[in-house]
Design an enzyme around this catalytic site. Structure first.
Site, PDB file in Angstrom:
ATOM      1  N   LYS A  49     -12.361  29.467 -36.782  1.00 26.52           N
ATOM      2  CA  LYS A  49     -13.614  30.369 -36.607  1.00 26.52           C
ATOM      3  C   LYS A  49     -13.942  31.447 -35.505  1.00 26.52           C
ATOM      4  CE  LYS A  49     -16.585  27.321 -39.275  1.00 26.52           C
ATOM      5  NZ  LYS A  49     -16.674  26.060 -38.883  1.00 26.52           N
ATOM      6  N   LYS A  54      -4.159  26.264 -34.576  1.00 31.52           N
ATOM      7  CA  LYS A  54      -5.100  26.388 -35.894  1.00 31.52           C
ATOM      8  C   LYS A  54      -5.815  27.589 -36.157  1.00 31.52           C
ATOM      9  CE  LYS A  54      -9.221  24.610 -35.555  1.00 31.52           C
ATOM     10  NZ  LYS A  54     -10.380  23.866 -35.678  1.00 31.52           N
ATOM     11  N   LYS A  69     -13.209  22.946 -25.560  1.00 38.98           N
ATOM     12  CA  LYS A  69     -14.552  23.792 -25.545  1.00 38.98           C
ATOM     13  C   LYS A  69     -15.166  23.788 -24.098  1.00 38.98           C
ATOM     14  CE  LYS A  69     -16.132  24.170 -30.557  1.00 38.98           C
ATOM     15  NZ  LYS A  69     -17.039  23.709 -31.320  1.00 38.98           N
TER      16      LYS A  69
HETATM   17  P1  TYM Z   1     -15.820  22.863 -38.820  1.00 37.45           P
HETATM   18  O1  TYM Z   1     -16.968  23.578 -39.411  1.00 37.45           O
HETATM   19  O2  TYM Z   1     -14.796  23.135 -37.788  1.00 37.45           O
HETATM   20  O3  TYM Z   1     -14.509  22.770 -40.098  1.00 37.45           O
HETATM   21  C1  TYM Z   1     -15.114  22.430 -41.467  1.00 37.45           C
HETATM   22  C2  TYM Z   1     -13.847  21.724 -41.997  1.00 37.45           C
HETATM   23  O4  TYM Z   1     -12.538  22.580 -42.077  1.00 37.45           O
HETATM   24  C3  TYM Z   1     -11.546  21.884 -41.767  1.00 37.45           C
HETATM   25  N1  TYM Z   1     -10.807  23.104 -41.028  1.00 37.45           N
HETATM   26  C4  TYM Z   1      -9.518  23.166 -41.220  1.00 37.45           C
HETATM   27  N2  TYM Z   1      -8.595  22.581 -42.123  1.00 37.45           N
HETATM   28  C5  TYM Z   1      -7.452  23.046 -42.277  1.00 37.45           C
HETATM   29  N3  TYM Z   1      -7.031  24.414 -41.575  1.00 37.45           N
HETATM   30  C6  TYM Z   1      -7.714  24.755 -40.818  1.00 37.45           C
HETATM   31  N4  TYM Z   1      -7.242  25.930 -39.969  1.00 37.45           N
HETATM   32  C7  TYM Z   1      -9.185  24.280 -40.561  1.00 37.45           C
HETATM   33  N5  TYM Z   1      -9.962  24.756 -39.858  1.00 37.45           N
HETATM   34  C8  TYM Z   1     -11.149  23.977 -40.001  1.00 37.45           C
HETATM   35  C9  TYM Z   1     -12.324  20.947 -40.713  1.00 37.45           C
HETATM   36  O5  TYM Z   1     -11.139  20.109 -40.473  1.00 37.45           O
HETATM   37  C10 TYM Z   1     -13.337  20.491 -41.480  1.00 37.45           C
HETATM   38  O6  TYM Z   1     -13.115  19.291 -42.281  1.00 37.45           O
HETATM   39  N6  TYM Z   1     -17.599  18.737 -36.550  1.00 37.45           N
HETATM   40  C11 TYM Z   1     -17.222  19.343 -38.196  1.00 37.45           C
HETATM   41  C12 TYM Z   1     -18.345  19.465 -38.956  1.00 37.45           C
HETATM   42  C13 TYM Z   1     -18.940  17.841 -39.088  1.00 37.45           C
HETATM   43  C14 TYM Z   1     -18.585  17.072 -40.099  1.00 37.45           C
HETATM   44  C15 TYM Z   1     -19.555  15.995 -39.909  1.00 37.45           C
HETATM   45  C16 TYM Z   1     -17.382  16.868 -40.821  1.00 37.45           C
HETATM   46  C17 TYM Z   1     -20.209  17.714 -38.799  1.00 37.45           C
HETATM   47  N7  TYM Z   1     -20.435  16.379 -39.107  1.00 37.45           N
HETATM   48  C18 TYM Z   1     -19.252  14.790 -40.895  1.00 37.45           C
HETATM   49  C19 TYM Z   1     -16.909  15.459 -41.608  1.00 37.45           C
HETATM   50  C20 TYM Z   1     -18.183  14.411 -41.209  1.00 37.45           C
HETATM   51  C21 TYM Z   1     -16.797  20.808 -37.692  1.00 37.45           C
HETATM   52  O7  TYM Z   1     -16.859  21.204 -36.885  1.00 37.45           O
HETATM   53  O8  TYM Z   1     -15.775  21.154 -38.846  1.00 37.45           O
END
Ligand code: TYM
Length: 333
Positions: free
Chosen positions: A200, A197, A115
């Site tokens: 978003k 991957k 990032k």
């Molecule tokens: P975020 O918002 O990027 O993604 C949310 C969840 O989706 C999963 N994910 C995917 N799984 C499979 N294939 C993909 N292409 C894909 N893209 C995203 C992510 O692994 C995630 O489980 N930092 C985290 C949010 C967060 C969090 C937490 C998660 C904040 N605090 C505490 C767990 C526990 C995030 O940005 O996820």
């Protein structure tokens, strides 16, 4: 018997992707059905401002993600569903944990490096501190299990390290959480570059499927999916990442195993496979759309659910935070 605490979160940035659904939210729905689990699912809106957001769009996205989680079946009566920014204990614990985390370990995190390269004009402290806030989210509730996609495992590892470090100093303060990753679908790939991957923030046209895309758009994106010049439908992520990604999506959307979908698709042309996968995705997300639209039309109700979630989450969080503060030596009143 005490319930198992399950914690996960999603950032309300941009759109909710098919990857988010398959890698995370789809599992949350089934985990919450086990009465031995106490699930907390948050909208990680504090994390989102590590990348600059337009205020109006940010607010819209947050409401939209919240409504989507509900439309997808995250049930406020089975799980605690809330906005991270509404439970101030997250920020407070993040500050405390900052003082038990080293700059070196944060600067080595893959996501921070990626990032920072992408947003070189805004390498703010929050971007670097992101994993500490995530550790605070998780440790604040005595979490046992964190269901995530593969991309979050490094952050989870740091949360575990921080918990162990604190426990080594003060005794038994935090649970050391375990990660939980799907056997199938823990990393859904971009439709345009199946070695990356599905993300978003990917601006490449047709690379990312939004769970709110219209059926015609979903079909178009899958028809354009990058595959290979071979003709065999086999599951081999290393040598055939595009086809393997399509088979993974098909397996999850139809609830079948990879072996079964490979057998069923034997002999299909790539073009027909793509249509079959698109149809399965469209069928899976079809029921959400009407519920989502109804929820978005009733903001008062969404806010009521958010308040209820906030109150329940804060009540669970407080004793953990106090325990840690007491151990550090704070005067509690
Ligand atoms: P975020 O918002 O990027 O993604 C949310 C969840 O989706 C999963 N994910 C995917 N799984 C499979 N294939 C993909 N292409 C894909 N893209 C995203 C992510 O692994 C995630 O489980 N930092 C985290 C949010 C967060 C969090 C937490 C998660 C904040 N605090 C505490 C767990 C526990 C995030 O940005 O996820």
């Amino acid at each position: 018997m005490a319930k198992k605490i399950i914690y996960s979160a999603i950032q309300p940035s941009g759109i909710m992707t098919l990857g988010n659904f398959i890698g995370a939210v789809n599992n949350w729905r089934s985990i919450q059905e086990n009465p031995d689990n106490q699930c907390l699912f948050a909208l990680a809106d504090l994390h989102t401002i590590t990348v600059r957001q337009d205020p109006e769009q940010f607010r819209k996205n947050a409401m939209s993600f919240f409504a989507l989680l509900m439309a997808m079946g995250i049930d406020k009566d089975k799980s605690i569903l809330y906005f991270q920014s509404h439970v101030h204990e997250h920020s407070e614990l993040a500050w405390l944990l900052n003082c038990y985390t080293y700059v070196g370990e944060m600067s080595r995190m893959t996501q921070f490096k990626d990032k920072s390269a992408k947003h070189s004009d805004n390498i703010n402290m929050g971007l670097m501190d992101y994993p500490v806030l995530m550790a605070a989210d998780i440790l604040l509730y005595g979490t046992n299990v964190v269901p995530v996609g593969v991309d979050q495992l490094q952050h989870l590892e740091i949360a575990r390290d921080i918990a162990v470090r604190v426990n080594n100093i003060y005794g038994d303060i935090f649970n050391v959480p375990e990660g939980m990753v799907n056997k199938v679908g823990a990393k859904i790939m971009s439709l345009q570059d199946p070695t990356a991957k599905m993300s978003k923030s990917d601006p490449t046209p047709n690379a990312v499927v939004s769970v709110l895309d219209d059926p015609a758009v979903i079909l178009k994106k899958f028809k354009k999916a990058v595959t290979d010049s071979d003709t065999n439908i086999i599951y081999d992520p290393e040598n055939k990442p595009g086809i393997s990604n399509l088979l993974t999506i098909l397996a999850v959307c139809t609830g079948k195993s990879i072996e079964d979908v490979v057998a069923e698709c034997d002999g299909l042309r790539y073009g027909d496979l793509k249509i079959r996968v698109a149809d399965a995705v469209i069928e899976m997300i079809r029921p959400f759309r009407a519920k989502y639209d109804a929820l978005m039309a009733d903001e008062a109700y969404l806010l009521e659910v958010a308040r209820e979630g906030r109150d329940k989450a804060a009540e669970l969080a407080r004793p953990y935070l106090e325990k840690f503060k007491r151990a550090i030596g704070y005067v509690l009143i």
